[in-house]
Design an enzyme around this catalytic site. Structure first.
Site, PDB file in Angstrom:
ATOM      1  N   SER A  25       0.831  -1.111   0.111  1.00  0.00           N
ATOM      2  CA  SER A  25      -0.053   0.026  -0.046  1.00  0.00           C
ATOM      3  C   SER A  25       0.748   1.154  -0.056  1.00  0.00           C
ATOM      4  O   SER A  25       1.962   1.134   0.332  1.00  0.00           O
ATOM      5  CB  SER A  25      -0.948   0.027   1.104  1.00  0.00           C
ATOM      6  OG  SER A  25      -1.424   1.377   1.266  1.00  0.00           O
TER       7      SER A  25
ATOM      8  N   TYR B  74      -2.305  -1.420  10.269  1.00  0.00           N
ATOM      9  CA  TYR B  74      -2.123  -1.518   8.815  1.00  0.00           C
ATOM     10  C   TYR B  74      -0.924  -0.966   8.531  1.00  0.00           C
ATOM     11  O   TYR B  74      -0.139  -1.580   7.646  1.00  0.00           O
ATOM     12  CB  TYR B  74      -3.450  -0.809   8.164  1.00  0.00           C
ATOM     13  CG  TYR B  74      -3.627  -1.116   6.614  1.00  0.00           C
ATOM     14  CD1 TYR B  74      -4.129  -2.252   6.189  1.00  0.00           C
ATOM     15  CD2 TYR B  74      -3.232   0.268   5.826  1.00  0.00           C
ATOM     16  CE1 TYR B  74      -4.195  -2.524   4.630  1.00  0.00           C
ATOM     17  CE2 TYR B  74      -3.293  -0.223   4.595  1.00  0.00           C
ATOM     18  CZ  TYR B  74      -3.965  -1.306   4.019  1.00  0.00           C
ATOM     19  OH  TYR B  74      -4.068  -1.602   2.345  1.00  0.00           O
TER      20      TYR B  74
END
Ligand code: BGC
Length: 255
Positions: free
Chosen positions: A143, A156
């Site tokens: 990401s 995350y």
């Protein structure tokens, strides 16, 4: 076709980016194992979509954070298609809470799926690839948040930052075996992981303002990059992160 004769595992391939990658890799000639957890219906429909289009696919249930299930995933792949050439570590999840209120169980769950999962899958895949002596490709769906902080998303971001260094380290370690390891770092791609933002016009507007290209990315756009990194054309690419984010990581801001 770019992936003719190759066998690929895509984790978390029942929806979102993983689904798009599974479908695109099959269309590029690969036999694809569609890994999923829970309800088998969405994974079966991905398999059906691929086979209807003339491709080869198999759905296998395996929780990427469970070492035994990961070993079974590799075994079932080899039993079904005879070999393993490409692993796409795509399975991932996120929960958003302010840091001081983040439940410990959710920290553990995010780390288990988003970081331990890629460790276990890459390790099991690399063992198989080394045994085959024909090299291999490991592509992690990371990401922009392997680099960019995101408030309320600490586990995350920590997992994706960890995935960056896992990738860099094992890329060096696996290079003598001609196994390449790279990260794809998507920005805001229109998938169910962002259902909360898609359902809230004000949040969506704010997110779009953070993206120089001013729009969501499409899962199919990420799939194109995954195919390149998994193909023979990318034989000399290893240890890198490839951003596909509409320029999000380069946003300077003007206010
Ligand atoms: C996250 C999304 C977020 C996007 C851009 C992704 O990795 O899963 O929630 O919208 O990054 O910030």
């Amino acid at each position: 076709m770019q992936l003719e004769g190759k066998v690929a595992i895509v984790t978390g391939a029942a929806s979102g980016i993983g689904k798009a990658i599974a479908i695109a890799m099959a269309a590029a000639g690969a036999s694809v194992v569609v890994d999923y957890v829970g309800d088998s219906t969405p994974a079966s429909s991905v398999v059906q979509q691929i086979t209807t289009a003339g491709g080869k696919a198999l759905a296998v249930q395996a929780d990427v954070s469970n070492p035994e299930q990961v070993n079974q995933l590799i075994q079932q792949t080899v039993a079904g298609f005879g070999q393993l050439d490409i692993l796409v570590n795509n399975a991932g999840l996120e929960y958003k809470h302010p840091f001081t209120e983040f439940p410990f169980e959710l920290w553990q769950k995010v780390l288990a799926v988003d970081l331990t999962g890629p460790f276990l899958c890459a390790q099991a895949a690399a063992r198989q690839m080394i045994q085959q002596q024909r090299g291999g490709r490991i592509v992690n769906i990371s990401s922009v948040h392997e680099d960019l902080p995101m408030v309320t998303n600490a586990p995350y971001c920590a997992a994706k930052g960890g995935l960056r260094m896992l990738m860099r380290t094992i890329a060096v370690e696996l290079a003598p075996h001609q196994i390449t390891v790279n990260n794809i770092a998507p920005g805001a791609i229109y998938t169910p992981i962002d259902a909360d933002v898609q359902a809230n016009a004000a949040m969506e507007k704010q997110l779009m303002a953070e993206i120089p290209l001013g729009r969501w990315g499409k899962p199919e756009e990420v799939a194109g990059l995954a195919i390149f990194l998994a193909s023979d054309a990318a034989a000399y690419c290893t240890g890198g992160t490839y951003f596909i984010d509409g320029g999000m990581i380069r946003q300077a801001g003007s206010l």
